[in-house]
Enzyme design. Structure first.
Site, mmCIF file in Angstrom:
data_model
loop_
_atom_site.group_PDB
_atom_site.id
_atom_site.type_symbol
_atom_site.label_atom_id
_atom_site.label_comp_id
_atom_site.label_asym_id
_atom_site.label_seq_id
_atom_site.Cartn_x
_atom_site.Cartn_y
_atom_site.Cartn_z
ATOM 1 N N GLU A 123 -13.006 -8.734 8.923
ATOM 2 C CA GLU A 123 -13.235 -9.975 8.691
ATOM 3 C C GLU A 123 -12.478 -10.218 10.126
ATOM 4 O O GLU A 123 -12.516 -11.585 10.973
ATOM 5 C CB GLU A 123 -12.663 -10.500 7.772
ATOM 6 N N HIS A 182 -12.873 -15.085 -5.484
ATOM 7 C CA HIS A 182 -14.481 -15.585 -5.237
ATOM 8 C C HIS A 182 -14.395 -16.802 -5.560
ATOM 9 O O HIS A 182 -16.195 -17.363 -5.707
ATOM 10 C CB HIS A 182 -15.148 -14.563 -6.031
#
Ligand SMILES: Cc1ncc(C[n+]2csc(CCOP(=O)(O)OP(=O)(O)O)c2C)c(N)n1
Lengths: 338, 325
Positions: free
Chosen positions: B60, B127
């Site tokens: 990322e 999540h």
């Protein structure tokens, strides 16, 4: 026939010698300019309180930014680190503007919004130094991706120290660059300390170059205090990257001839190391070579140094006259059109 | 007959921008052949090729950093975070570099980072988060949270055309749940403009993202129960914040209920309350109230997650109390 041949070979040799001499003079100019500007900042302006905040210099490491950046083509993009001031000079940023930057004035590259080496200018093809170490490595990958995307033949020059290679961003950036075979030259100045941390406390491998194997990236160890060696190695690395073969890393071995910053006396560095590396000063070595090769006489070298001092005198005076930024501009330019 | 889902709207916006501007490209994990974890970029590889749909390693920081580097070079990258939660791994690039480039050295960073966020899908603590406030309080970044398919398409297009870095939060719970009839022609929705999605006289609910739908349901129920006229303001953009629209609504109704799915302390509601205090205090006829998630991680097990998330019943309780005040 033979005679003609010999003459043209001689001519070629003379021409090459001429070019090397010319190159040596360029090296000397930029290395001396960086040394002088940084000396002035660290030893004078900082102590006078005219430069405030962090001051990090690259004394003893000048051969690395100079030898490498002088290989760059105009469309190449530079991402220097905090001991690579000469990259800015080579890209056309004047000593005047660099000093104004350090003094927080409007003529600095960031107009007083940031200090010291934390500056950049895309018009000069120099991406700003990012304070967070190694964050520049993924950015270099993105720059290289864009160069390829735009159909340019340019290369990104990504600079960092040995300590920066411990960060995750470094590994993510190098991995992305190698997977994508991006045109990046990675240039490490291994000056053997990261702040107070010696190399063996930073990594378990002996050389930064050893890390290259994990990414299938060619990596070379270079004498970072020999500007010709840095120059030749960077040419090899850039040719590799430019040919579409992917990134190439240079580990330039050198030594930080100061503390980490102007406030750090570096008591943790054994004295002998300063003495030993002091004998390998890259500017002294270059001057010796220039004299030996008859590229210059002592007088020429002295004149060159005097010219650099005069240029820096002028730059300091300019920076001192440069206005302070107007506090009324504080809110400007956070977003476009504001 | 509404036909385009929130997810398809984002996909359409992205696709059209890539058709329109050759400098726009996508970069992220599993976005090319696989089409992205939520399939937002399904079919993009076939149309645009690997040059413009760049699959990356699981990195990322490298995705964010490379997007910034390409943005500095004049391209318009759209980076995808597989889940908004993992944006923390690229956090430094966004908050320390991208956000400050224009201010520090006058270098625009025209990037979009797409981040699927939000709960209600049993995603658990890693999540389901709503990390918008990490970025709202970073001057230099823009933060967008569309609630409708129409706005999702208009805002993704506006974000791509914007010359500043935009973090684009897509609520996962809305992806396939809501639809709109979208115009045939090209349109954008301006960044930095809230919208009064329902006019009312008695009480304002100010919210964003999935909670807009909750607020609309509450408005209906309170009208049926008490004959109340509830105004609903959808912020759409959290930064720059449209303070004028918020204060205008507060001045009009005199009662404000703030709602967000994000957790309580340091959430958007606090900033909104201060804003209303500064801009509409004289007009208030009751305390500014808020309904938010509590200050806990978002739990996994359905009864726990339900207890965590604000819903129409919880919002209705507060709205009724405030209406009667
Ligand atoms: C992410 C991050 N952590 C810590 C620092 C503080 N810091 C600035 S320079 C430095 C040492 C850097 O060492 P190295 O990468 O070897 O470069 P050198 O200074 O030796 O050239 C540290 C720890 C920082 N700038 N960024």
């Amino acid at each position: 026939m033979n005679a003609v041949h010999a003459t043209s070979a001689d001519a070629q040799h003379a021409q090459e010698e001429g070019l090397r001499a010319e190159l040596a003079h360029k090296f000397l100019y930029y290395m001396s300019l960086m040394r002088e500007v940084e000396d002035r900042i660290e030893r004078k302006l900082y102590r006078q309180g005219k430069v405030v905040g962090g001051v990090y210099v690259g004394r003893g490491q000048e051969a690395i930014p100079v030898g490498s950046a002088l290989c760059a083509e105009p469309e190449d993009v530079m991402l220097p680190s905090h001991r690579d001031m000469a990259v800015f000079f080579i890209r056309g940023v004047s000593a005047r503007r660099v000093l104004a930057q350090y003094m927080g004035r409007v003529d600095g590259l960031t107009r007083g919004r940031d200090g010291n080496m934390h500056m950049g200018d895309m018009k000069a093809g120099v991406v700003s130094i990012i304070s967070a170490l190694a964050a520049t490595v993924p950015v270099a990958a993105g720059v290289a991706l864009a160069l390829r995307y735009q159909g340019k033949n340019g290369v990104a020059f990504s600079y960092f120290g040995d300590g920066a290679t411990s960060r995750g961003d470094w590994h993510e950036g190098v991995n992305l660059a190698t997977v994508q075979k991006l045109p990046v030259v990675f240039i490490c100045n291994n000056n053997q300390y990261a702040y107070s941390t010696p190399l063996h406390m930073q990594m378990a491998c002996a050389n930064v170059a050893d890390r290259g194997a994990a990414y299938n990236m060619p990596s070379e160890i270079v004498d970072g205090n020999d500007v010709f060696a840095v120059y030749e190695a960077t040419r090899r690395a850039a040719a590799h990257a430019r040919a579409g073969l992917g990134p190439y890393m240079l580990e330039c071995k050198t030594f930080r001839m100061t503390g980490h910053s102007a406030h750090d006396a570096a008591h943790y560095v054994p004295k002998e190391m300063f003495e030993e590396w002091g004998k390998l000063d890259p500017i002294v070595r270059l001057e010796q070579r220039m004299l030996e090769e008859s590229w210059a006489k002592r007088d020429d070298l002295d004149a060159a140094q005097a010219a650099v001092k005069a240029e820096v005198d002028d730059a300091v005076a300019f920076a001192d006259r440069s206005p302070w930024p107007d506090p009324a501009t504080l809110l400007e330019n956070v977003y476009q059109n504001e | 007959m509404p036909s385009t889902t929130y997810l398809e709207a984002i996909r359409e916006g992205l696709w059209e921008e890539m058709e329109r501007d050759p400098n726009v490209f996508c970069i992220g994990e599993d976005i090319a052949e696989y089409g992205g974890a939520f399939k937002v970029t399904a079919g993009f590889l076939e149309r645009f090729g690997t040059r413009r749909v760049v699959d990356t390693p699981i990195s990322e920081a490298a995705i964010a950093g490379a997007a910034i580097g390409a943005g500095l070079m004049g391209l318009r990258p759209v980076a995808e975070m597989q889940f908004a939660d993992f944006i923390s791994c690229g956090f430094d690039q966004l908050v320390n570099f991208a956000a400050k480039c224009r201010y520090r050295w006058n270098a625009p960073v025209p990037i979009v980072v797409r981040a699927p966020s939000g709960g209600g899908i049993h995603g658990g603590p890693f999540h389901s988060q709503n990390p918008e406030m990490w970025f709202v309080r970073t001057p230099g970044l823009k933060v967008v949270c569309p609630a409708t398919a129409y706005d999702a398409k208009g805002l993704i297009k506006a974000a791509i055309r914007d010359n500043d870095p935009v973090i684009f939060f897509e609520h996962k719970g809305l992806y396939r749940r809501i639809k709109d009839e979208l115009p045939e022609e090209d349109y954008t929705v301006p960044i930095g403009k809230a919208k009064v999605v329902r006019e009312g006289r008695d009480l304002s609910i100010v919210t964003y993202g999935a909670m807009v739908w909750t607020a609309l349901e509450v408005a209906d129920r309170l009208a049926a129960e008490e004959g109340a006229s509830v105004e609903v303001v959808d912020l759409r953009t959290l930064m720059p914040l449209d303070r004028d629209t918020v204060c205008a609504s507060a001045r009009k109704t005199g009662k404000v209920l703030l709602v967000h799915e994000d957790t309580r302390t340091g959430g958007m509601a606090g900033e909104l309350a201060a804003t209303i205090n500064e801009g509409a205090f004289e007009y208030l006829d009751g305390p500014i109230l808020r309904v938010t998630a509590p200050d806990t991680p978002i739990p996994f097990s359905p009864p726990l997650e339900e207890a965590f998330l604000p819903n129409a019943d919880k919002v209705l309780d507060k709205a009724r109390w405030l209406y009667r005040y």
